[in-house]
Design a protein around this motif. Structure first.
Motif, short mmCIF file in Angstrom:
data_model
loop_
_atom_site.label_atom_id
_atom_site.label_comp_id
_atom_site.label_asym_id
_atom_site.label_seq_id
_atom_site.Cartn_x
_atom_site.Cartn_y
_atom_site.Cartn_z
N THR A 1 -18.24 9.96 2.09
CA THR A 1 -18.35 10.35 3.24
C THR A 1 -17.75 9.86 5.03
O THR A 1 -17.85 10.40 6.04
N GLY A 2 -16.45 9.30 4.85
CA GLY A 2 -15.55 8.85 5.66
C GLY A 2 -14.74 8.13 5.41
O GLY A 2 -14.25 8.25 3.91
N GLN A 3 -13.57 7.94 5.94
CA GLN A 3 -12.39 6.61 5.79
C GLN A 3 -12.48 6.10 6.50
O GLN A 3 -12.12 6.06 7.78
N VAL A 4 -12.40 4.48 6.49
CA VAL A 4 -12.21 3.12 7.14
C VAL A 4 -10.58 3.43 7.34
O VAL A 4 -9.83 3.08 6.33
N THR A 5 -10.06 3.44 9.16
CA THR A 5 -8.18 3.25 8.91
C THR A 5 -7.53 1.74 8.58
O THR A 5 -8.75 0.94 8.76
N PHE A 6 -6.74 1.26 8.23
CA PHE A 6 -6.06 -0.29 7.77
C PHE A 6 -6.65 -0.80 8.99
O PHE A 6 -7.07 -2.13 9.26
N ASN A 7 -5.88 0.19 10.75
CA ASN A 7 -6.24 -1.21 11.53
C ASN A 7 -8.19 -1.29 12.33
O ASN A 7 -8.95 -2.75 12.75
N LYS A 8 -8.90 -0.73 11.95
CA LYS A 8 -10.38 -1.05 11.83
C LYS A 8 -10.98 -1.92 10.66
O LYS A 8 -11.44 -2.79 11.48
N LEU A 9 -10.22 -2.03 9.94
CA LEU A 9 -10.79 -2.95 8.43
C LEU A 9 -10.30 -4.06 9.05
O LEU A 9 -10.43 -5.05 8.67
#
Length: 155
Positions: free
Chosen positions: A29-37
Motif C-alpha cells: 500500500t505504499g513505500q517509506v522513503t529512506f529519508n522518512k525512515l
C-alpha cells in the motif's frame, strides 16, 4: 493497519482441468522513503536524522566487506544476511568450477522480532478504490473531490 490483500483469479498449469481458482494476493500500500525512515528512527532513538543516515551508510559498508569475505552477518533481532550462489551441475569434479556459477545473491533471514511482527499482523481484504464515476460527480486527477478528507498512506 496490518497486511492487505486482494482476491485474484488464477489458472494453475498443473491442473489438468485448467479450472479457475481464486487466490488472495498481497497488496503493497505504499513505500517509506529512506529519508522518512531515518527521521522515524531518529525520533525513536533521540538521534538526528543525519546521524542515523551516517550509521546506516557505515552499516552497509560493513555488510559489503563481510559478505565479500564470504561471511554471514547477524544483526541481532533484525536478522542474518548471508552470501549465496546458484550454479549448474557438472558430471565431473574438474568441470565444477567458477564458470558454472550463474547467479550470486544475498539471502536475508529475518530475526525473531521481525518474524513475530509479521506473524501477529492483522490481515484485511483491500477495497480497490472505485474509479468509474458514473454518478455524475466530478473528481480530480487523483480520484478525490477537492474537499474529500483522507489519509495518504504514502506520505
Amino acid at each position: 493497519m496490518g497486511l492487505k490483500y486482494v482476491v485474484t483469479k488464477q489458472v494453475f498449469g498443473f491442473d489438468p482441468m485448467r479450472s479457475e481458482k481464486f487466490v488472495p494476493k498481497q497488496v503493497i500500500t505504499g513505500q517509506v522513503t529512506f529519508n522518512k525512515l531515518c527521521t522515524q528512527v531518529g525520533q525513536i532513538c533521540g538521534a538526528h536524522r543525519g546521524t542515523v543516515q551516517l550509521v546506516i551508510a557505515g552499516l552497509v559498508d560493513a555488510l559489503i566487506n563481510n559478505l565479500d569475505d564470504g561471511k554471514s552477518v547477524k544483526l541481532g533481532e533484525f536478522g542474518i544476511f548471508r552470501p549465496s550462489i546458484n550454479a549448474k551441475a557438472s558430471d565431473t569434479e574438474t568441470e565444477a568450477d567458477a564458470t558454472k556459477i550463474y547467479k550470486r545473491k544475498i539471502i536475508f533471514t529475518p530475526g525473531t522480532a521481525l518474524k513475530q511482527a509479521i506473524k501477529n499482523s492483522s490481515v484485511t481484504r483491500y477495497a480497490v478504490p472505485d474509479t468509474d464515476y458514473t454518478d455524475g460527480s466530478t473528481r480530480g486527477d487523483n480520484g478525490y473531490n477537492e474537499d474529500d478528507d483522507f489519509d495518504d498512506p504514502t506520505a
